[in-house]
Design an enzyme around this catalytic site. Structure first.
Site, PDB file in Angstrom:
ATOM      1  N   TYR A   1     -10.231  18.450   8.274  1.00 16.52           N
ATOM      2  CA  TYR A   1      -9.700  17.105   8.515  1.00 16.52           C
ATOM      3  C   TYR A   1      -8.373  17.178   9.255  1.00 16.52           C
ATOM      4  CZ  TYR A   1      -6.517  13.292   7.568  1.00 16.52           C
ATOM      5  OH  TYR A   1      -5.562  12.334   7.713  1.00 16.52           O
TER       6      TYR A   1
ATOM      7  N   GLY B   1       1.365   8.528   6.287  1.00 24.40           N
ATOM      8  CA  GLY B   1      -0.040   8.663   6.651  1.00 24.40           C
ATOM      9  C   GLY B   1      -0.826   9.259   5.496  1.00 24.40           C
ATOM     10  N   CYS B   2      -1.795  10.066   5.800  1.00 20.23           N
ATOM     11  CA  CYS B   2      -2.658  10.671   4.780  1.00 20.23           C
ATOM     12  C   CYS B   2      -1.841  11.338   3.686  1.00 20.23           C
ATOM     13  CB  CYS B   2      -3.571  11.704   5.441  1.00 20.23           C
ATOM     14  SG  CYS B   2      -4.504  12.695   4.262  1.00 20.23           S
ATOM     15  N   PHE B   3      -2.015  10.886   2.447  1.00 16.10           N
ATOM     16  CA  PHE B   3      -1.182  11.440   1.382  1.00 16.10           C
ATOM     17  C   PHE B   3      -1.533  12.881   1.024  1.00 16.10           C
ATOM     18  CE2 PHE B   3      -3.592   8.225  -1.598  1.00 16.10           C
ATOM     19  CZ  PHE B   3      -4.805   8.874  -1.396  1.00 16.10           C
TER      20      PHE B   3
END
Length: 202
Positions: free
Chosen positions: A181, A36-38
């Site tokens: 986030y 997912g989000c790096f």
């Protein structure tokens, strides 16, 4: 004419240092994971003892040198990934796999937490037969533990493209935005739901 002997001796004196630096580079190994989000993947691998460096980027697709906008827009085949440089004398590949699984949702396809699309699929990119065997064994263990189909891909590593500079070390460079986030995305809550006390893997 001035003597060049001191310069020559100085150059020879640097050779052992260069050789030592080369040995140091050879003492590390690399592994590539998509979770997912790096930004988040960088954070949890950076916390592992023996990890030397992490780099956010893209892998698994067919477009050369893609931009972030291209990848998240879809159609490139790439996933957001992190290249993990580590010292095998301090941490082994099996440990990295253990940490990886406990920081992802292994059941969802083409997404992780609040991020959806092929760019956010979970994947392990193996660079050798040994890595593939270990990755497959770890996936099978997760499947047996939960008695569920595992969506995480295991692919042969081909090419890694580094993401733009502003993505590197984002969780450190922009801590307030990052924490907002991560919290809004519900990552920690979902990991605890799946893994309980093992969430995070450390």
């Amino acid at each position: 004419m001035p003597s060049i002997r001191p310069l020559r001796y100085a150059l020879f004196a640097l050779l052992p240092l260069a050789a030592h630096a080369e040995e140091a580079n050879q003492s590390t190994a690399e592994a590539v994971f998509g979770g997912g989000c790096f930004w988040c993947v960088e954070e949890f691998f950076d916390a592992v003892d023996g990890v030397v460096a992490t780099t956010s980027g893209f892998s698994g697709g067919h477009v050369e040198n893609p931009s972030y906008e291209q990848v998240v827009g879809g159609g490139t085949g790439h996933a957001e990934v992190v290249k993990v440089e580590y010292d095998p004398s301090q941490v082994d590949y099996e440990t990295l796999l253990h940490v990886f699984w406990r920081n992802i949702d292994p059941f969802v396809e083409d997404r992780q937490f609040c991020d959806a699309g092929e760019a956010y699929r979970s994947a392990i990119f193996t660079a050798s037969d040994e890595e593939r065997a270990l990755a497959e064994a770890s996936r099978d263990a997760v499947a047996e533990r939960f008695d569920r189909v595992i969506a995480t891909e295991i692919n042969d590593f081909e090419t890694f493209y580094a993401a733009e500079d502003y993505h590197q070390n984002y969780y450190q460079e922009n801590p307030l935005r990052y924490r907002f986030y991560k919290s809004a995305c519900g990552r920690e809550e979902r990991l605890e739901e799946i893994w309980g006390d093992e969430a995070g893997g450390l």
